[in-house]
Design a protein around this motif. Structure first.
Motif, short mmCIF file in Angstrom:
data_model
loop_
_atom_site.label_atom_id
_atom_site.label_comp_id
_atom_site.label_asym_id
_atom_site.label_seq_id
_atom_site.Cartn_x
_atom_site.Cartn_y
_atom_site.Cartn_z
N UNK A 44 8.33 -4.90 3.16
CA UNK A 44 7.42 -3.86 3.63
C UNK A 44 8.02 -2.51 3.27
N UNK A 45 7.40 -1.80 2.33
CA UNK A 45 7.87 -0.48 1.90
C UNK A 45 9.30 -0.56 1.37
N UNK A 46 10.25 0.06 2.06
CA UNK A 46 11.66 -0.02 1.66
C UNK A 46 12.10 -1.45 1.42
N UNK B 148 -4.80 13.54 4.32
CA UNK B 148 -4.73 12.37 5.18
C UNK B 148 -5.04 11.15 4.33
N UNK B 149 -4.11 10.18 4.30
CA UNK B 149 -4.24 9.03 3.40
C UNK B 149 -3.86 7.75 4.13
N UNK B 150 -4.60 6.66 3.86
CA UNK B 150 -4.19 5.34 4.34
C UNK B 150 -2.90 4.95 3.64
N UNK B 151 -1.87 4.59 4.41
CA UNK B 151 -0.55 4.36 3.83
C UNK B 151 -0.04 2.93 3.97
N UNK B 152 -0.17 2.34 5.15
CA UNK B 152 0.34 0.98 5.39
C UNK B 152 -0.74 0.10 6.01
N UNK B 153 -1.12 -0.96 5.28
CA UNK B 153 -2.06 -1.95 5.82
C UNK B 153 -1.23 -3.07 6.44
N UNK B 154 -0.90 -2.92 7.73
CA UNK B 154 0.03 -3.85 8.37
C UNK B 154 -0.63 -5.17 8.76
N UNK C 69 4.08 -4.30 -3.24
CA UNK C 69 3.34 -3.57 -2.21
C UNK C 69 2.08 -2.92 -2.78
N UNK C 70 2.11 -2.57 -4.06
CA UNK C 70 1.04 -1.77 -4.67
C UNK C 70 -0.23 -2.57 -4.88
N UNK C 71 -0.10 -3.84 -5.34
CA UNK C 71 -1.30 -4.62 -5.65
C UNK C 71 -1.33 -6.00 -4.99
N UNK C 72 -0.32 -6.29 -4.16
CA UNK C 72 -0.24 -7.58 -3.44
C UNK C 72 -0.22 -8.77 -4.40
N UNK D 55 7.24 2.89 -9.63
CA UNK D 55 6.89 4.31 -9.73
C UNK D 55 5.70 4.63 -8.82
N UNK D 56 4.77 3.68 -8.74
CA UNK D 56 3.57 3.88 -7.92
C UNK D 56 3.82 3.60 -6.44
N UNK D 57 4.90 2.85 -6.14
CA UNK D 57 5.08 2.36 -4.78
C UNK D 57 5.17 3.47 -3.74
N UNK D 58 5.77 4.59 -4.08
CA UNK D 58 5.92 5.67 -3.11
C UNK D 58 4.63 6.45 -2.87
N UNK D 59 3.69 6.37 -3.80
CA UNK D 59 2.48 7.19 -3.68
C UNK D 59 1.21 6.37 -3.44
N UNK D 60 1.35 5.05 -3.40
CA UNK D 60 0.22 4.16 -3.14
C UNK D 60 0.44 3.44 -1.81
N UNK D 61 -0.64 2.95 -1.19
CA UNK D 61 -0.50 2.26 0.09
C UNK D 61 0.29 0.96 -0.04
N UNK D 62 0.87 0.55 1.09
CA UNK D 62 1.54 -0.74 1.20
C UNK D 62 0.50 -1.79 1.62
N UNK D 63 0.21 -2.72 0.74
CA UNK D 63 -0.74 -3.79 1.05
C UNK D 63 0.01 -5.00 1.60
N UNK D 64 0.57 -4.83 2.80
CA UNK D 64 1.40 -5.89 3.36
C UNK D 64 0.57 -7.09 3.80
N UNK D 65 -0.47 -6.86 4.61
CA UNK D 65 -1.24 -8.01 5.10
C UNK D 65 -1.91 -8.76 3.95
N UNK D 66 -2.33 -8.01 2.91
CA UNK D 66 -2.94 -8.65 1.75
C UNK D 66 -1.93 -9.51 1.01
N UNK D 67 -0.68 -9.06 0.97
CA UNK D 67 0.38 -9.83 0.31
C UNK D 67 0.61 -11.16 1.02
N UNK D 68 0.68 -11.12 2.34
CA UNK D 68 0.88 -12.35 3.11
C UNK D 68 -0.30 -13.30 2.90
#
Length: 309
Positions: A90-92, A156-162, A230-233, A247-260
């Motif tokens: 997740x992110x880091x 204001x941006x969606x950042x983490x889809x937990x 994280x970028x595209x799951x 390179x995109x990871x810091x500026x794009x949302x974290x698609x965590x739930x989609x990855x799982x």
């Protein structure tokens, strides 16, 4: 042996004393921490094991978390030689996943995320950056509210889809605060500013993204074991993909739930190494169990579970 995937938590999972059991009981973990001290000039024994103010500062938090996760991995590997079907963070945590998958050395990972933290802090300096957790709204509603805010010139941006009903948004702190009522009017159970001075996974971090990309070329391996981005799951396994995605990871949302959700069918369980942060989130995403390894007792318990037939 049960099929498993490694998962690694990100910033916010830190605590004083983390990793001490593994440092004291596994020579490989002891050596890694000592080498990390020599390699970066940071006293990780003091940072991880004694009360201090630096552990919550981004440039120190990030390498401390990765080091702790890697020590947990080394302890786990002393008992279990089987490899995961894939790894994700997740992110880091994605950088820890990359390190254990052979994308770069452990010391390079620790050095890299120390720089990542500095780059993030510097990119947000003077920008009143912040993050807010929003509970109880669908992805689509949060995305629509963020889009409306951006149309008004706000950041204001969606950042983490937990997980379903839990999204973290990032941007300018004052903008986030001004939209707290908008999220609540839309039905949010909670919209709360977090105690953070960075705005992760949004365009504010573009300067940090560019600087981090410059550090990656020389340390990435040509190929490595599967890691979920994280970028595209989706899974990636080579340097060319990594250079683009990280390179995109810091500026794009974290698609965590989609990855799982995308890869849960490939495993019997998830193993969270170094923290117990994602375990609770996973319960809201998947029926597959998640086991956490944070100390000797939990390590022995997880090893026993994995070896059960």
């Amino acid at each position: 042996m049960k099929k498993f995937a490694f998962i690694f938590a990100g910033q916010g999972s830190q605590n004083i004393g983390m990793g001490k059991d593994f440092y004291e009981n596994f020579s490989a973990a002891t050596l890694l921490l000592n080498d990390a001290c020599n390699n970066t000039g940071i006293d990780y024994k003091e940072l991880l094991f004694t009360q201090n103010d630096n552990l919550d500062k981004t440039e120190f938090t990030q390498p401390a978390i990765v080091l702790n996760s890697l020590m947990s991995y080394l302890a786990f590997s002393d008992f279990i030689k089987a490899k995961p079907e894939f790894s994700l963070g997740h992110s880091l945590g994605e950088f820890t996943a990359l390190a254990v998958s052979g994308a770069f050395s452990f010391l390079d990972a620790i050095r890299l995320v120390n720089l990542r933290g500095k780059f993030m802090q510097e990119a947000c300096m003077g920008k009143d950056a912040g993050m807010m957790v929003v509970l109880g709204l669908s992805d689509e509603v949060v995305e629509e509210i963020c889009k409306n805010a951006q149309n008004e010139g706000l950041k204001i941006y969606a950042a983490n889809y937990n997980c379903d009903g839990q999204i973290v948004v990032a941007g300018v702190r004052a903008d986030l605060a001004s939209y707290e009522s908008k999220f609540k009017e839309a039905g949010a159970k909670r919209a709360m500013l977090l105690n953070m001075s960075v705005a992760s996974h949004c365009p504010i971090l573009e300067p940090a993204s560019n600087r981090l990309a410059g550090e990656l070329e020389g340390i990435l391996s040509t190929d490595f074991a599967p890691v979920v981005s994280n970028v595209n799951a989706k899974i990636y396994t080579d340097k060319s993909e990594a250079l683009v995605l990280l390179k995109e990871q810091l500026i794009k949302p974290v698609y965590y739930k989609q990855s799982i959700k995308n890869y849960e069918s490939k495993v019997d369980c998830f193993i969270e190494l170094g923290a117990a942060t994602l375990k609770g989130i996973n319960k809201k995403i998947t029926d597959k169990p998640t086991y956490s390894v944070t100390d000797m007792a939990s390590l022995e318990e997880v090893v026993k579970i994995l070896e059960e037939r």
